[in-house]
Design an enzyme around this catalytic site. Structure first.
Site, short mmCIF file in Angstrom:
data_model
loop_
_atom_site.label_atom_id
_atom_site.label_comp_id
_atom_site.label_asym_id
_atom_site.label_seq_id
_atom_site.Cartn_x
_atom_site.Cartn_y
_atom_site.Cartn_z
N LYS A 13 0.82 -1.27 -0.03
CA LYS A 13 -0.09 0.03 0.07
C LYS A 13 0.81 1.47 -0.06
CE LYS A 13 -2.29 -1.06 3.92
NZ LYS A 13 -1.64 -2.16 4.25
N ARG A 88 -9.13 0.93 8.85
CA ARG A 88 -8.83 -0.25 9.63
C ARG A 88 -9.80 -1.32 9.87
NH1 ARG A 88 -3.21 0.51 8.44
NH2 ARG A 88 -2.13 -0.81 9.86
N ARG A 127 11.64 -5.79 4.70
CA ARG A 127 11.51 -4.51 4.24
C ARG A 127 12.35 -3.60 5.16
NH1 ARG A 127 5.46 -1.78 4.83
NH2 ARG A 127 5.51 -2.61 7.02
N ARG A 160 11.50 -1.80 10.50
CA ARG A 160 10.58 -1.28 11.59
C ARG A 160 10.34 -2.48 12.64
NH1 ARG A 160 5.22 0.34 7.82
NH2 ARG A 160 4.35 -0.72 9.96
N ARG A 171 -0.18 -8.82 13.71
CA ARG A 171 -0.80 -7.61 12.61
C ARG A 171 -1.59 -8.47 11.57
NH1 ARG A 171 4.37 -5.04 10.38
NH2 ARG A 171 2.73 -3.69 9.27
#
Ligand code: AMP
Length: 221
Positions: A13, A88, A127, A160, A171
């Site tokens: 996203k 969300r 990431r 992160r 998550r």
């Protein structure tokens, strides 16, 4: 043009939102980025949000919706926006509708980035994010030109906290619990468009641009 990008963590996203925002010259609004900025500055909001974020849980609705309502007061959103990471859950979706209704406007399209679990885990665990400008990289899929440095601004890259494996699973669980209701909500409003998003970023972006071109009139692109 007012667009929401919906999809699991790791769907791309953020990366796609940045590209769409550049393409259409619209602001990219990421609630995750706004929250991380607050954490970095140790604002009251940041201090309250940090623990939820580190555990992979949603930050309480009223904190995020107030933050977003504040952001929507900025003049740069008058021609539209690319919204990433919000809503969300259904409560947030309804709050967003109300905020936009007050401004006599509404969402044009919700693009759902349909991604398999295998790809999500591969993307999130590799990431890297720039500490300075927030640009995303990936250890193997999209490596930076210089080790651990951002191609755009030269900032340091980091992993992160919530991209560690245990938090990724938390998550995903939070995401799965809420997403079907959200999808139904936007399907009923005939705003939902599905895009297959397992492939690399350029292919997925082209699919979105194709969709937006085909819907140019109804989407006011
Ligand atoms: P993201 O950058 O979108 O992956 O978001 C990172 C984290 O910020 C999430 O795991 C949540 O803890 C928090 N967050 C971001 N957006 C929202 C939202 N709309 N509602 C609640 N929490 C959010």
């Amino acid at each position: 043009m007012r667009i929401i990008l919906l999809g699991p963590p790791g769907a791309g996203k953020g990366t796609q939102a940045i590209s769409l925002a550049e393409e259409f010259n619209l602001p990219h609004i990421s609630t995750g980025d706004l929250l991380r900025q607050n954490v970095k500055k140790s604002t009251q909001l940041g201090l309250r949000a940090q623990d939820f974020m580190n555990k992979g849980l949603l930050v309480p609705d009223e904190l995020v919706t107030d933050m977003l309502a504040q952001r929507f007061k900025d003049p740069d959103i008058k021609n539209g926006f690319i919204l990433d990471g919000f809503p969300r859950n259904i409560h947030q979706a309804k709050t967003l509708d109300n905020i936009l209704k007050e401004a006599n406007t509404g969402i044009d399209a919700v693009i759902y980035l349909d991604t398999s679990e295998k790809v999500i885990i591969q993307r999130l665990s590799g990431r890297l994010v720039c500490k300075n400008c927030g640009q995303n990289f990936h250890k193997t899929n999209m490596p930076p030109k210089a080790d651990n440095l951002c191609d755009k601004c030269g900032g340091q890259l980091y992993q992160r906290q919530d991209d560690k494996e245990a938090t990724i699973m938390a998550r995903l669980e939070v995401y799965r619990k809420e997403v079907s209701t959200l999808i139904e909500y936007y399907e009923e409003k005939q705003k939902l468009y599905r895009i297959l998003a397992d492939e690399e970023a350029g292919i997925v972006l082209n699919r979105m641009l194709q969709l937006l071109k085909e819907r140019r009139d109804s989407l006011k692109v």
